[in-house]
Design a protein around this motif. Structure first.
Motif, PDB file in Angstrom:
ATOM      1  N   VAL A   1      -1.881 -15.355   1.605  1.00 13.52           N
ATOM      2  CA  VAL A   1      -1.399 -14.496   0.897  1.00 13.52           C
ATOM      3  C   VAL A   1      -2.821 -13.538  -0.142  1.00 13.52           C
ATOM      4  CG1 VAL A   1       0.092 -13.215  -1.015  1.00 13.52           C
ATOM      5  CG2 VAL A   1       0.923 -15.633   0.850  1.00 13.52           C
ATOM      6  N   PHE A   2      -3.100 -14.475  -0.523  1.00 20.12           N
ATOM      7  CA  PHE A   2      -4.477 -14.515  -2.094  1.00 20.12           C
ATOM      8  C   PHE A   2      -4.976 -13.317  -0.906  1.00 20.12           C
ATOM      9  CE2 PHE A   2      -8.808 -14.202  -3.347  1.00 20.12           C
ATOM     10  CZ  PHE A   2      -8.594 -13.864  -4.355  1.00 20.12           C
ATOM     11  N   LEU A   3      -5.804 -13.133   0.447  1.00 19.99           N
ATOM     12  CA  LEU A   3      -6.445 -12.358   0.945  1.00 19.99           C
ATOM     13  C   LEU A   3      -5.863 -11.312   1.673  1.00 19.99           C
ATOM     14  CD1 LEU A   3      -8.967 -15.274   3.120  1.00 19.99           C
ATOM     15  CD2 LEU A   3      -9.866 -14.709   1.303  1.00 19.99           C
ATOM     16  N   ILE A   4      -4.544 -11.047   2.222  1.00 18.49           N
ATOM     17  CA  ILE A   4      -3.985  -9.913   2.340  1.00 18.49           C
ATOM     18  C   ILE A   4      -4.101  -9.480   0.682  1.00 18.49           C
ATOM     19  CG2 ILE A   4      -1.944  -8.596   3.133  1.00 18.49           C
ATOM     20  CD1 ILE A   4      -3.832 -10.281   5.710  1.00 18.49           C
ATOM     21  N   GLU A   5      -3.174  -9.734  -0.197  1.00 10.33           N
ATOM     22  CA  GLU A   5      -2.917  -8.455  -1.730  1.00 10.33           C
ATOM     23  C   GLU A   5      -4.406  -8.091  -1.497  1.00 10.33           C
ATOM     24  OE1 GLU A   5      -1.507 -10.863  -4.167  1.00 10.33           O
ATOM     25  OE2 GLU A   5       0.198 -10.882  -3.527  1.00 10.33           O
ATOM     26  N   ARG A   6      -5.729  -9.157  -1.755  1.00  4.01           N
ATOM     27  CA  ARG A   6      -7.182  -8.408  -1.982  1.00  4.01           C
ATOM     28  C   ARG A   6      -7.435  -7.704  -1.211  1.00  4.01           C
ATOM     29  NH1 ARG A   6     -11.648 -11.406  -4.725  1.00  4.01           N
ATOM     30  NH2 ARG A   6     -12.789  -9.571  -5.559  1.00  4.01           N
ATOM     31  N   ALA A   7      -7.125  -7.672  -0.006  1.00  5.90           N
ATOM     32  CA  ALA A   7      -7.905  -6.292   1.183  1.00  5.90           C
ATOM     33  C   ALA A   7      -6.615  -4.903   0.902  1.00  5.90           C
ATOM     34  CB  ALA A   7      -7.533  -7.169   2.840  1.00  5.90           C
ATOM     35  N   VAL A   8      -5.849  -5.277   1.057  1.00  2.74           N
ATOM     36  CA  VAL A   8      -4.901  -3.613   0.293  1.00  2.74           C
ATOM     37  C   VAL A   8      -5.449  -3.498  -0.942  1.00  2.74           C
ATOM     38  CG1 VAL A   8      -2.641  -2.986   0.394  1.00  2.74           C
ATOM     39  CG2 VAL A   8      -3.001  -4.892   1.764  1.00  2.74           C
ATOM     40  N   TYR A   9      -5.685  -4.015  -1.256  1.00  2.00           N
ATOM     41  CA  TYR A   9      -6.120  -3.652  -3.259  1.00  2.00           C
ATOM     42  C   TYR A   9      -7.755  -2.636  -2.501  1.00  2.00           C
ATOM     43  CZ  TYR A   9      -2.193  -6.387  -5.086  1.00  2.00           C
ATOM     44  OH  TYR A   9      -0.810  -6.944  -5.196  1.00  2.00           O
ATOM     45  N   ASN A  10      -8.152  -3.260  -2.683  1.00  2.00           N
ATOM     46  CA  ASN A  10      -9.510  -2.356  -1.722  1.00  2.00           C
ATOM     47  C   ASN A  10      -9.505  -1.752  -1.436  1.00  2.00           C
ATOM     48  OD1 ASN A  10     -10.814  -4.788  -2.972  1.00  2.00           O
ATOM     49  ND2 ASN A  10     -11.685  -5.922  -0.695  1.00  2.00           N
ATOM     50  N   LEU A  11      -8.050  -1.383   0.097  1.00  2.00           N
ATOM     51  CA  LEU A  11      -7.978   0.327   0.422  1.00  2.00           C
ATOM     52  C   LEU A  11      -7.131   0.751  -0.524  1.00  2.00           C
ATOM     53  CD1 LEU A  11      -6.757  -1.328   3.991  1.00  2.00           C
ATOM     54  CD2 LEU A  11      -8.996   0.166   3.852  1.00  2.00           C
ATOM     55  N   ILE A  12      -6.728   0.715  -1.290  1.00  2.00           N
ATOM     56  CA  ILE A  12      -6.088   1.426  -2.295  1.00  2.00           C
ATOM     57  C   ILE A  12      -7.202   1.751  -3.379  1.00  2.00           C
ATOM     58  CG2 ILE A  12      -4.088   1.833  -4.414  1.00  2.00           C
ATOM     59  CD1 ILE A  12      -2.753  -0.333  -2.667  1.00  2.00           C
ATOM     60  N   ALA A  13      -8.147   0.833  -3.886  1.00  2.00           N
ATOM     61  CA  ALA A  13      -9.753   1.346  -4.509  1.00  2.00           C
ATOM     62  C   ALA A  13      -9.955   2.273  -3.653  1.00  2.00           C
ATOM     63  CB  ALA A  13      -9.794  -0.208  -5.408  1.00  2.00           C
ATOM     64  N   ASN A  14     -10.530   1.968  -2.572  1.00  2.00           N
ATOM     65  CA  ASN A  14     -11.179   2.807  -2.009  1.00  2.00           C
ATOM     66  C   ASN A  14      -9.977   4.397  -1.963  1.00  2.00           C
ATOM     67  OD1 ASN A  14     -13.931   2.759  -0.011  1.00  2.00           O
ATOM     68  ND2 ASN A  14     -11.801   4.251   1.146  1.00  2.00           N
ATOM     69  N   ALA A  15      -9.207   4.475  -1.306  1.00  2.00           N
ATOM     70  CA  ALA A  15      -8.688   5.838  -0.994  1.00  2.00           C
ATOM     71  C   ALA A  15      -8.433   6.545  -3.231  1.00  2.00           C
ATOM     72  CB  ALA A  15      -6.819   5.322  -0.823  1.00  2.00           C
ATOM     73  N   ILE A  16      -8.139   5.678  -3.747  1.00  2.00           N
ATOM     74  CA  ILE A  16      -8.028   6.160  -5.453  1.00  2.00           C
ATOM     75  C   ILE A  16      -9.912   6.665  -5.309  1.00  2.00           C
ATOM     76  CG2 ILE A  16      -7.655   5.969  -7.692  1.00  2.00           C
ATOM     77  CD1 ILE A  16      -5.665   4.227  -7.128  1.00  2.00           C
ATOM     78  N   ARG A  17     -10.430   6.056  -5.030  1.00  2.00           N
ATOM     79  CA  ARG A  17     -12.269   6.643  -5.730  1.00  2.00           C
ATOM     80  C   ARG A  17     -12.542   8.097  -4.979  1.00  2.00           C
ATOM     81  NH1 ARG A  17     -15.036   2.011  -4.799  1.00  2.00           N
ATOM     82  NH2 ARG A  17     -14.471   0.877  -6.314  1.00  2.00           N
ATOM     83  N   TYR A  18     -12.181   7.642  -3.690  1.00  2.00           N
ATOM     84  CA  TYR A  18     -13.087   8.732  -2.751  1.00  2.00           C
ATOM     85  C   TYR A  18     -12.126  10.239  -2.248  1.00  2.00           C
ATOM     86  CZ  TYR A  18     -16.527   6.260  -2.880  1.00  2.00           C
ATOM     87  OH  TYR A  18     -17.592   5.162  -2.867  1.00  2.00           O
ATOM     88  N   GLY A  19     -10.713   9.549  -2.595  1.00  2.00           N
ATOM     89  CA  GLY A  19      -9.385  10.500  -2.269  1.00  2.00           C
ATOM     90  C   GLY A  19      -9.376  11.209  -3.094  1.00  2.00           C
ATOM     91  N   ASP A  20      -8.434  12.632  -3.302  1.00  2.00           N
ATOM     92  CA  ASP A  20      -7.702  14.029  -4.062  1.00  2.00           C
ATOM     93  C   ASP A  20      -7.316  12.911  -5.643  1.00  2.00           C
ATOM     94  OD1 ASP A  20      -9.803  16.128  -2.835  1.00  2.00           O
ATOM     95  OD2 ASP A  20      -6.994  16.629  -1.971  1.00  2.00           O
ATOM     96  N   ARG A  21      -7.840  13.409  -6.301  1.00  2.00           N
ATOM     97  CA  ARG A  21      -6.768  13.193  -7.760  1.00  2.00           C
ATOM     98  C   ARG A  21      -5.199  13.412  -7.654  1.00  2.00           C
ATOM     99  NH1 ARG A  21     -11.131  13.543 -12.806  1.00  2.00           N
ATOM    100  NH2 ARG A  21     -12.747  12.325 -12.077  1.00  2.00           N
ATOM    101  N   ASP A  22      -4.841  14.526  -6.905  1.00  2.00           N
ATOM    102  CA  ASP A  22      -3.273  15.055  -6.912  1.00  2.00           C
ATOM    103  C   ASP A  22      -2.764  14.310  -5.884  1.00  2.00           C
ATOM    104  OD1 ASP A  22      -4.170  15.930 -10.478  1.00  2.00           O
ATOM    105  OD2 ASP A  22      -4.685  18.076  -9.201  1.00  2.00           O
ATOM    106  N   ALA A  23      -3.081  13.929  -5.481  1.00  2.00           N
ATOM    107  CA  ALA A  23      -2.857  13.271  -3.700  1.00  2.00           C
ATOM    108  C   ALA A  23      -2.755  11.787  -3.716  1.00  2.00           C
ATOM    109  CB  ALA A  23      -3.958  14.317  -2.626  1.00  2.00           C
ATOM    110  N   PRO A  24      -1.216  12.237  -3.492  1.00  2.00           N
ATOM    111  CA  PRO A  24      -0.811  10.916  -3.353  1.00  2.00           C
ATOM    112  C   PRO A  24      -1.394  10.095  -1.990  1.00  2.00           C
ATOM    113  CG  PRO A  24       0.893  12.232  -2.496  1.00  2.00           C
ATOM    114  CD  PRO A  24      -0.245  12.795  -3.147  1.00  2.00           C
ATOM    115  N   VAL A  25      -1.779   8.276  -2.695  1.00  2.00           N
ATOM    116  CA  VAL A  25      -1.760   7.187  -1.586  1.00  2.00           C
ATOM    117  C   VAL A  25      -0.646   6.925  -0.547  1.00  2.00           C
ATOM    118  CG1 VAL A  25      -3.207   5.107  -1.347  1.00  2.00           C
ATOM    119  CG2 VAL A  25      -4.253   7.605  -3.075  1.00  2.00           C
ATOM    120  N   THR A  26      -0.620   6.563   0.461  1.00  2.00           N
ATOM    121  CA  THR A  26       0.424   5.870   0.888  1.00  2.00           C
ATOM    122  C   THR A  26      -0.218   4.596   1.699  1.00  2.00           C
ATOM    123  OG1 THR A  26       0.101   7.046   3.149  1.00  2.00           O
ATOM    124  CG2 THR A  26       1.456   8.373   1.105  1.00  2.00           C
ATOM    125  N   VAL A  27       0.975   4.319   1.440  1.00  2.00           N
ATOM    126  CA  VAL A  27       0.808   2.246   2.002  1.00  2.00           C
ATOM    127  C   VAL A  27       1.671   1.298   3.082  1.00  2.00           C
ATOM    128  CG1 VAL A  27       0.197  -0.214   1.229  1.00  2.00           C
ATOM    129  CG2 VAL A  27      -0.119   1.480  -0.249  1.00  2.00           C
TER     130      VAL A  27
END
Length: 243
Positions: free
Chosen positions: A131-157
């Motif tokens: 669980v720890f690794l899966i959660e970290r991997a998903v959060y890393n993808l979310i952080a990447n999407a927030i860092r490089y994506g448009d601020r006003d656009a939603p992120v979908t998981v």
């Protein structure tokens, strides 16, 4: 054993020894980074307190603190990557419902980044994962999407069942990743924009995603076109992954 086989065995032994040395070096460097960074951050925060009305000092110290936090996060990711590469024995897997995982994702997102529009949905499934690794991997993808994506656009998981695999998929709108870079973004320290002298990320987060997928018998996937980027990793559902 023939001379050729001996040479191949020796070459393999040398390669493994070199890889071990490199990982030990990375691990030691990651530990060494922490102490000076903590000291620098402490002095910067003290300066901000001593000169609360000085805007120039406030701006400088805020930048120093931000960079120290970035270095600390990089250090943690370096250690995590070395640990994962140490082998599957380092992490125990357990049965967990995908729905429970996504409830945890939702709770953490609500607490840590309530200002972003992040939409989550998942197919029901029973997974055998760490669980720890899966959660970290998903959060890393979310952080990447927030860092490089448009601020006003939603992120979908999204969690999705595809045959014997379960996919964790993160999508965002924003600048595209160049096609020639897509195959390399999962490599540690790879930068897609080499013209930048300074980057907010060093690619360690995505390297952790890749190692997590491999540890669970899965793989990673990336697609970026028409200002829409999809990054995903999968885990096997039908069997234990051999160590």
């Amino acid at each position: 054993m023939t001379s050729m086989e001996e040479k191949q065995d020796n070459a393999m032994a040398d390669m493994l020894t070199e890889l071990s040395r490199r990982e030990n070096l990375i691990r030691n460097l990651a530990h060494e980074i922490r102490t000076p960074v903590t000291v620098i951050k402490g002095y910067a925060e003290s300066l901000a307190v001593l000169y609360p009305e000085n805007k120039k000092i406030h701006n400088y110290t805020a930048t120093i603190v931000e960079e120290c936090d970035r270095l600390n996060e990089m250090s943690k990711n370096m250690l995590a990557l070395c640990h994962i590469r140490g082998g599957a024995d380092s992490y125990e897997k357990k049965e967990v419902a995908a729905q429970d995982l996504f409830e945890e994702f939702q709770a953490r997102i609500r607490n840590s980044i309530p200002y972003r529009d992040i939409k989550l949905r998942c197919d029901p499934a029973d997974l055998n994962v760490n669980v720890f690794l899966i959660e970290r991997a998903v959060y890393n993808l979310i952080a990447n999407a927030i860092r490089y994506g448009d601020r006003d656009a939603p992120v979908t998981v999204t969690g999705e069942v595809r045959g014997d695999d379960y996919y964790f998929i993160v999508e965002n709108d924003g600048p595209e990743i160049m096609e020639e870079d897509l195959a390399y973004i999962w490599d540690a320290f790879y930068k897609t924009d080499k013209s930048r002298k300074r980057s907010k990320g060093y690619g360690i987060g995505l390297a952790i995603v890749k190692e997590t997928a491999l540890l669970h018998g899965g793989s990673v996937h990336a697609d970026s076109r028409d200002r829409h980027t999809t990054l995903a990793f999968s885990v096997r559902m039908d069997r234990e992954v051999p160590v």
